[in-house]
Design an enzyme around this catalytic site. Structure first.
Site, PDB file in Angstrom:
ATOM      1  N   GLN A 162      -6.113 -11.066   4.161  1.00  0.00           N
ATOM      2  CA  GLN A 162      -5.197 -10.065   3.910  1.00  0.00           C
ATOM      3  C   GLN A 162      -5.630  -9.273   2.738  1.00  0.00           C
ATOM      4  OE1 GLN A 162      -1.131 -10.621   5.633  1.00  0.00           O
ATOM      5  NE2 GLN A 162      -0.568 -10.689   3.529  1.00  0.00           N
ATOM      6  N   GLU A 204      -1.696  -1.748   1.179  1.00  0.00           N
ATOM      7  CA  GLU A 204      -1.631  -2.103  -0.302  1.00  0.00           C
ATOM      8  C   GLU A 204      -2.531  -1.405  -1.177  1.00  0.00           C
ATOM      9  OE1 GLU A 204       0.090  -4.271  -1.902  1.00  0.00           O
ATOM     10  OE2 GLU A 204       1.153  -5.581  -0.070  1.00  0.00           O
TER      11      GLU A 204
END
EC number: 4.2.1.11
Length: 207
Positions: A162, A204
């Site tokens: 991730q 992100e």
């Protein structure tokens, strides 16, 4: 001692365009602290519960229920307490909720109030927040972490991990660490472009 005079919260949008809580705390000496509650894209099984509205508005992600809890039961409980006693503030909200994961009043409601109280108290003493929380011996800032490659739930790609993160150690100033990380990020972007890979960014901000 400085007393919490007023607590209020409103709904704002976070960096992903999702609703979150902005909390404002006012002390009797006029000092003010504000905080916006962060929210992750993925949730761990042990994380405290974010209270969301459900329904159609904002895809069910509204936070008006949590805001109501801030403006009513939390405000009633915390107003009149000493803002300098952060532990007592946090313990009072935990007791008010009465669950292990803040499922009654919402961890997002609690976190906003806790952060805003701390900032208001620091402003009341005219000292930086890190000094207020860390005490007289607080002299070292944490090393910043930067997400440069996204995968998993944070990106629409086939990368299993991730987050790929970097930490610029060894710099005497935060600004120099920030610059170093930025240079790594921009260099990585150039390398990916030169190799013909996508430089679209994920949830992100990483590639």
């Amino acid at each position: 001692m400085v007393i919490v005079k007023k607590i209020s919260a409103i709904e704002v949008l976070d960096s992903r365009g999702n609703p979150t809580i902005k909390t404002k705390v006012e002390l009797c000496d006029g000092s003010i602290g504000e905080a916006i509650v962060p929210s992750g894209a993925s949730t761990g099984k042990r994380e405290r519960l974010e209270l969301r509205d459900g329904g159609e508005a904002f895809g069910g992600k509204g936070v008006l229920k949590a805001i109501k809890n801030v403006n009513s039961m939390i405000a009633e409980e915390i107003c009149g307490k000493d803002a300098y006693n952060q532990k007592a503030i946090d313990d009072a909200m935990l007791a008010l909720d009465g669950t292990d994961n803040y499922s009654r009043i919402g961890a997002n409601a609690v976190l906003g109030v806790s952060m805003a109280v701390a900032r208001a108290a620091a402003n009341s003493l005219n000292i930086p927040l890190y000094r207020y929380l860390g005490g007289a011996n607080a002299c070292t800032l944490p090393v910043p972490m930067f997400n440069i490659i996204n995968g998993g739930a944070h990106a629409n790609n086939s990368v299993d991990f991730q987050e790929f993160m970097i930490m610029p150690f060894g710099f005497s100033k935060f600004s120099n660490a920030l610059r170093a990380a930025t240079e790594v990020y921009q260099t990585l972007k150039k390398i990916l472009n030169d190799l013909g890979h996508s430089t679209a960014v994920g949830d992100e901000g990483g590639f």
